[in-house]
Scaffold this motif. Structure first.
Motif, PDB file in Angstrom:
ATOM      1  N   GLY A  97      -0.404  -3.586 -10.706  1.00  0.00           N
ATOM      2  CA  GLY A  97      -1.648  -4.248 -11.098  1.00  0.00           C
ATOM      3  C   GLY A  97      -2.518  -3.413 -12.009  1.00  0.00           C
ATOM      4  O   GLY A  97      -3.065  -3.899 -12.996  1.00  0.00           O
ATOM      5  N   SER A  98      -2.662  -2.124 -11.664  1.00  0.00           N
ATOM      6  CA  SER A  98      -3.635  -1.303 -12.394  1.00  0.00           C
ATOM      7  C   SER A  98      -3.060  -0.646 -13.643  1.00  0.00           C
ATOM      8  O   SER A  98      -3.801  -0.309 -14.565  1.00  0.00           O
ATOM      9  CB  SER A  98      -4.195  -0.213 -11.481  1.00  0.00           C
ATOM     10  N   MET A 104       0.141  -2.132  -5.196  1.00  0.00           N
ATOM     11  CA  MET A 104      -1.008  -2.999  -5.484  1.00  0.00           C
ATOM     12  C   MET A 104      -2.299  -2.195  -5.544  1.00  0.00           C
ATOM     13  O   MET A 104      -2.384  -1.087  -5.027  1.00  0.00           O
ATOM     14  CB  MET A 104      -1.107  -4.119  -4.456  1.00  0.00           C
ATOM     15  N   GLY A 105      -3.300  -2.777  -6.194  1.00  0.00           N
ATOM     16  CA  GLY A 105      -4.622  -2.162  -6.241  1.00  0.00           C
ATOM     17  C   GLY A 105      -4.711  -1.048  -7.270  1.00  0.00           C
ATOM     18  O   GLY A 105      -3.925  -0.984  -8.210  1.00  0.00           O
ATOM     19  N   PHE A 146      -7.228  -0.649  -9.205  1.00  0.00           N
ATOM     20  CA  PHE A 146      -8.018  -1.069 -10.371  1.00  0.00           C
ATOM     21  C   PHE A 146      -9.253  -0.170 -10.512  1.00  0.00           C
ATOM     22  O   PHE A 146      -9.903   0.161  -9.527  1.00  0.00           O
ATOM     23  CB  PHE A 146      -8.447  -2.534 -10.219  1.00  0.00           C
ATOM     24  N   GLU A 175       0.820  -1.217   0.000  1.00  0.00           N
ATOM     25  CA  GLU A 175       0.000   0.000   0.000  1.00  0.00           C
ATOM     26  C   GLU A 175       0.852   1.266   0.000  1.00  0.00           C
ATOM     27  O   GLU A 175       0.345   2.364  -0.194  1.00  0.00           O
ATOM     28  CB  GLU A 175      -0.958  -0.006   1.196  1.00  0.00           C
ATOM     29  N   LEU A 232      -0.289  -8.591 -17.904  1.00  0.00           N
ATOM     30  CA  LEU A 232      -0.854  -7.701 -16.891  1.00  0.00           C
ATOM     31  C   LEU A 232      -2.132  -7.076 -17.463  1.00  0.00           C
ATOM     32  O   LEU A 232      -2.263  -6.916 -18.684  1.00  0.00           O
ATOM     33  CB  LEU A 232       0.153  -6.617 -16.501  1.00  0.00           C
ATOM     34  N   ASN A 269      -1.685  -8.310  -6.082  1.00  0.00           N
ATOM     35  CA  ASN A 269      -2.674  -7.680  -6.960  1.00  0.00           C
ATOM     36  C   ASN A 269      -3.788  -8.646  -7.370  1.00  0.00           C
ATOM     37  O   ASN A 269      -4.516  -8.374  -8.328  1.00  0.00           O
ATOM     38  CB  ASN A 269      -1.974  -7.105  -8.199  1.00  0.00           C
ATOM     39  N   ASP A 270      -3.888  -9.750  -6.646  1.00  0.00           N
ATOM     40  CA  ASP A 270      -4.946 -10.742  -6.914  1.00  0.00           C
ATOM     41  C   ASP A 270      -4.910 -11.274  -8.335  1.00  0.00           C
ATOM     42  O   ASP A 270      -5.945 -11.590  -8.915  1.00  0.00           O
ATOM     43  CB  ASP A 270      -6.346 -10.128  -6.653  1.00  0.00           C
ATOM     44  N   LEU A 271      -3.729 -11.364  -8.907  1.00  0.00           N
ATOM     45  CA  LEU A 271      -3.633 -11.822 -10.294  1.00  0.00           C
ATOM     46  C   LEU A 271      -3.233 -13.291 -10.389  1.00  0.00           C
ATOM     47  O   LEU A 271      -3.374 -13.896 -11.454  1.00  0.00           O
ATOM     48  CB  LEU A 271      -2.627 -10.951 -11.069  1.00  0.00           C
ATOM     49  N   THR A 276      -0.460   1.378 -10.292  1.00  0.00           N
ATOM     50  CA  THR A 276       0.340   0.326  -9.668  1.00  0.00           C
ATOM     51  C   THR A 276       0.734  -0.736 -10.700  1.00  0.00           C
ATOM     52  O   THR A 276       0.277  -0.710 -11.841  1.00  0.00           O
ATOM     53  CB  THR A 276      -0.447  -0.384  -8.543  1.00  0.00           C
TER      54      THR A 276
END
Lengths: 353, 415
Positions: free
Chosen positions: A97-98, A81-82, A84, A72, A157, A138-140, A95
C-alpha cells in the motif's frame, strides 16, 4: 584495399548470417510454460478474476502465518499493509500500500514465488483474488471489489509517482570527484559511535568452537550424518512410538529432506509454530494436537475422532496430504519415494516432544 | 602509483620492531624445533584420501557466517564472505557469500535449459551442451550485493568486516558473451530491455537495459575454473559486471527480450533507494567505488604488539579500475597512498597494503578508494547528507576501525 573492403562487408553483414545455428526453436507450449511475467501495462496477465472475500479465505489459509492475519507481518516476515505516511520518517514501513508502485508487481510476484516454498501452485483466479484482498487490506478497494485481467492495469497504487531514475551521476559523482585532501584534513577527530555498544555481532568463542567441531566432524565423512548424530539424544524407551535406534543414515537423509518442510515447520529446541505447527514429538501426537496452532477444521476433526500420528498414518499423510485429508491447510504436494517417507519419519521420530 | 616499500623504510621498520620487542633472545630451545613432531615422523594420507581437497583443519574457522536476526528464515537470507581471513584478489569458491530468495536450487545440468524469447526473430532453447559450443571468454569481476554495508546506515553496528563488507566476492568467470546468445536468436528492432529469470523457487527476475546486455554481460558456467557452485547458480548464471549482485540471476533458465522494463518485485519493493524526503531512486544499478581494510579489523586484531605491521584491504569500483587507495591512521586527518599489488582489472577487486611501524598507540584506520573516473570514496556522513539513513542499499562510505593499545579493533564512526 580490396581486402579491407571485403572485411568491412563481412563485419557489416546482418547478424543472422553470423549465427552458429546452435540451439533449437522454442515451441509455443514451452514458451507458454515459462513466460509468466507480467508488466505494469497488464502485458502477460492471463484470463481470470477474483474477489476480496475469496482472497481473504486463501490468505488466511496460506499466507497469514507469515504475513499476519491482517498483513501486519509475523516476526521478520514482510508487512503487507499500512505504512502510509511513513516513507519520509525514521522508520519507513514499505508495504504494497505505502511503497509498491504497480499492482502488476503484486500479481507477478505472488504468482511466481508464493506461497513461500510452494511456488506457482496458485491458479490465476486465486492470484487475482489474493491481489484484490491485498488492496482491501490497504483500504484501497471496498470489500465487494473484483479484480480481473481488464481492470488490473487500471488500478493504480498510491506510490506510483514516488520513484525517480537514478540520479547519482548528476547529484553525487561531481560532488565526490576531484582532488582529495591528504594532510591536516580535520582539526579534531573523535569517536562518535561504537558498534560494541549495540553488541549485535553474532560472534563468540563458544560458537567458533562449535563450528570447529562441526567442521572436524564433517571432515570425517557425511556432514549431514555428523549433524544428525549430534541431534539424536539417547532415547527414552518409554515412548513406544519413538524410533528407538533408528538407522542413523536414514535419520540423516530425513534431516536433509526436511529442508523442504522448513519454510513452514520448525523442529528442535525452541521450535515454534509457523505456517505449520512445530513438529517436536509429532510421532505419537494426536492430530491437531498443538494447543496454540490454528488448524484446518479437517485436521482438528480428525484429532477429535482419534487420529494419532504414527509411522503408518504419517506415511499415508506424507505420501498425499490432500488425498489423505481433504481440507488440510498443508500446501505440500506429497513425497513420492518410499525411502524418503521412511527417512522423514525416522528423522521426525528422532526429535523428542 | 603502486610503490613498494623501499629498502630503507623496510630496514628502519625491522630495526624498530626488534627494538620494540626488546631484542628478545630465546631462553630455552623452541619445542617446535627440537622435538620431533608427528608429521615429521609418521606417514600422511595418500593421494586417494582427498579426491576433492579441503582446507587444513586449522582453518576451520574460515567460513561464511550468517547474522540470524537479519532475516526471517535462512532459505531467504544472506551469509558473509570472511574477508578478514583472505588475501590477494580472488575469493575461493567455497567462501563466496550466498544470497538466496528461496534456498539453493539443486539442478541436474542434463535437465537444465536456457530459453530466449520475446522480441527476437526466433525464440530458442539451449541445452548446457549447446551453450558450451559458443566461443567463451574469461573475466574476473566482483559481485557485490547492493545491501552490502546496509546495516551500517544508521551508524556502526557490526563488529567485523565479514559482516559490514562481506557481501562481495571476486572470481574468474568462464562463459559466453550474452551478445552472442541474443544475436543467435536475432533481436527485433524494438528490443530495448531483457528480463533474465532464475529456475529456483523464487523465479528471480530483473529488468536490464539491452545496451548493458550487449556490452559486457556474460552467461557463465564456470567460476575459478570449475563448475559454478550450486549456491552460486549451478549450472548457469548471468554476469552483470559492475552492477548490483541481485541482477546476476542464478540458475538462469530464461531471458525474455522486451521494449519496456517489467518493474518486478526486486526492482520496486526491493533494490530501490528510499531517500529522506520519502521518494526513492530506482534502477540504481552501478556499484560506487568502495574499499575496506580487512586486517587489522575487529575479527583480525593485531596480535604481535608494536613494530612492523601490515595493513591490508580491498577496493573496487563498478565503473572501472581503482588506480589508488589512500590509508589513514588517524581517522581521516592525514592520508598516505597505499600500495596496490596484484592485477588491476576493471570491475574487479584490487588488493592494497600499507606497511608501517606501529608505535603501540591507538589508531583510527580508514581507507579511501579512487576509481578510474576520478570518483573518490565519500565519508558516510557525506552520503547521509544526500540520502538520509533509510536507503538500505549502496552504502559505500569510508569505514573506520578503532585499534586500541592491545591491538584490538572495533567498528566505530568518527567526527
Amino acid at each position: 584495399m580490396l581486402r579491407c573492403l571485403s572485411l568491412a562487408l563481412v563485419l557489416a553483414a546482418p547478424a543472422s548470417a553470423e549465427t552458429l545455428g546452435l540451439g533449437r526453436p522454442a515451441l509455443p507450449e514451452e514458451i507458454a510454460a515459462w513466460d509468466i511475467d507480467v508488466r505494469p501495462d497488464g502485458a502477460g496477465l492471463p484470463e481470470g478474476s477474483g474477489d476480496v472475500l475469496t482472497g481473504e479465505e486463501i490468505y488466511l489459509d496460506l499466507c497469514s502465518t507469515c504475513h499476519g492475519a491482517f498483513g501486519e507481518g509475523a516476526g521478520r516476515w514482510p508487512v503487507l499493509m499500512g505504512g502510509f505516511g511513513t516513507l519520509d520518517g525514521t522508520r519507513p514501513v514499505k508495504t504494497v500500500g505505502s511503497y509498491w508502485p504497480y499492482l502488476s508487481t503484486v500479481w507477478d510476484y505472488v504468482h511466481r514465488a508464493m506461497p513461500f516454498g510452494d511456488a506457482q501452485s496458485l491458479t490465476a483466479d486465486e492470484v487475482y483474488a489474493l491481489t484484490a484482498y491485498l488492496l482491501y487490506l490497504n483500504d484501497l478497494v471496498p470489500d465487494d471489489f473484483v479484480l480481473d485481467r481488464a481492470n488490473l492495469a487500471e488500478t493504480p497504487l498510491p506510490n506510483e509517482d514516488g520513484f525517480f531514475l537514478d540520479d547519482r551521476e548528476e547529484v553525487e559523482l561531481p560532488l565526490f570527484s576531484g582532488e582529495a585532501c591528504m594532510t591536516d584534513c580535520k582539526e579534531n577527530v573523535g569517536i562518535t559511535m561504537r558498534a560494541a555498544v549495540l553488541d549485535v555481532t553474532p560472534e563468540d568463542q563458544e560458537a567458533r568452537e562449535a563450528r570447529g567441531e562441526a567442521a572436524a566432524a564433517a571432515d570425517q565423512g557425511n556432514p549431514n550424518l555428523a549433524a544428525a548424530a549430534r541431534d539424536i539424544e539417547p532415547s527414552d524407551a518409554e515412548g513406544s512410538l519413538t524410533m528407538v535406534g533408528a538407522d542413523p543414515e536414514l535419520v540423516a537423509l530425513g534431516e536433509a529432506l526436511f529442508r523442504q518442510c522448513r519454510a513452514c515447520h520448525e523442529v528442535g529446541e525452541g521450535a515454534d509454530n509457523r505456517v505449520g505447527p512445530h513438529l517436536n514429538g509429532v510421532i505419537g501426537r494426536v492430530a491437531g494436537g498443538v494447543d496454540d496452532y490454528r488448524y484446518s477444521s479437517a485436521m482438528a476433526n480428525a484429532g477429535e475422532a482419534g487420529l494419532v500420528w504414527d509411522a503408518v498414518s504419517l506415511h499415508d499423510f506424507l505420501a498425499d496430504p490432500r488425498g489423505y485429508m481433504t481440507g488440510t491447510k498443508m500446501a505440500f504436494r506429497g513425497m513420492q519415494s518410499e525411502e524418503d517417507i521412511d527417512a522423514m519419519i525416522a528423522y521426525l521420530g528422532s526429535i523428542d516432544g | 602509483m603502486a610503490k613498494g616499500p623501499t629498502r630503507r623504510t623496510f630496514l628502519t621498520s625491522a630495526l624498530a620492531g626488534a627494538a620494540a620487542a626488546g631484542g628478545v633472545r630465546a631462553q630455552t630451545p623452541d619445542p617446535a624445533i627440537v622435538e620431533l613432531q608427528p608429521w615429521m615422523q609418521a606417514l600422511g594420507e595418500g593421494v586417494d584420501a582427498r579426491p576433492y581437497g579441503v582446507p587444513s583443519e586449522h582453518e576451520a574457522h574460515v567460513v561464511r557466517r550468517n547474522v540470524d536476526w537479519l532475516t526471517a528464515d535462512p532459505v531467504s537470507s544472506v551469509n558473509f564472505t570472511p574477508l578478514h581471513e583472505l588475501d590477494g584478489i580472488i575469493t575461493p569458491n567455497g567462501l563466496c557469500f550466498e544470497r538466496h530468495h528461496a534456498g539453493i536450487a539443486e539442478i541436474d545440468p542434463a535437465e537444465h535449459r536456457l530459453m530466449i524469447n520475446g522480441l527476437v526473430d526466433t525464440p530458442l532453447v539451449f541445452t548446457m551442451e549447446d551453450l558450451k559450443r559458443f566461443p567463451r571468454e574469461n573475466r574476473i569481476y566482483f559481485l557485490e550485493c547492493a545491501a552490502n554495508t546496509g546495516m551500517e546506515w544508521r551508524g556502526a553496528q557490526l563488529n567485523g568486516c565479514q559482516y559490514t563488507h562481506g557481501m562481495i566476492h571476486n572470481v574468474m568467470y568462464t562463459g559466453i558473451p550474452l551478445r552472442l546468445i541474443l544475436e543467435e536468436a536475432g533481436l527485433k528492432g524494438s528490443a530495448a530491455w531483457i528480463l533474465p529469470e532464475g529456475a529456483d523457487a523464487s523465479a528471480m527476475t530483473r529488468s536490464i537495459p539491452l545496451e548493458k546486455a550487449l556490452d559486457d554481460c556474460m552467461v557463465a558456467f564456470k567460476m575459478n575454473g570449475e563448475a559454478l557452485r550450486p549456491e552460486q547458480g549451478y549450472p548457469l548464471r548471468l554476469v552483470v559486471p559492475g552492477w548490483e549482485g541481485n541482477m546476476w540471476v542464478k540458475w538462469l533458465r530464461r531471458i525474455e527480450v522486451g521494449d519496456q522494463p517489467w518493474h518486478h518485485r526486486e526492482e520496486t519493493s526491493k533494490y530501490t533507494d528510499l531517500l529522506s524526503n520519502g521518494e526513492a531512486r530506482r534502477f540504481t544499478w552501478e556499484m560506487d567505488a568502495k574499499s575496506v581494510i580487512t586486517s587489522p579489523s575487529p575479527q583480525a586484531p593485531i596480535t604481535h604488539g608494536p613494530g612492523p605491521t601490515v595493513i591490508t584491504g580491498i577496493a573496487w569500483s563498478g565503473r572501472g579500475t581503482v588506480p589508488r587507495v589512500d590509508v589513514s591512521l588517524d581517522g581521516g586527518a592525514n592520508w598516505v597512498e597505499g600500495r596496490i599489488d596484484g592485477p588491476s582489472l576493471p570491475k574487479s577487486v584490487h588488493r592494497f597494503y600499507h606497511e608501517f611501524d606501529w608505535d603501540g598507540r591507538p589508531l583510527l584506520l580508514q581507507s579511501r578508494a579512487h576509481d578510474s573516473t576520478g570518483y573518490v570514496q565519500p565519508t558516510k556522513h557525506a552520503l547521509r547528507e544526500i540520502r538520509g539513513a533509510e536507503s538500505i542499499y549502496h552504502n559505500n562510505g569510508i569505514q573506520t576501525w578503532a585499534v586500541n593499545e592491545k591491538g584490538e579493533a572495533e567498528n566505530v564512526e568518527v567526527s
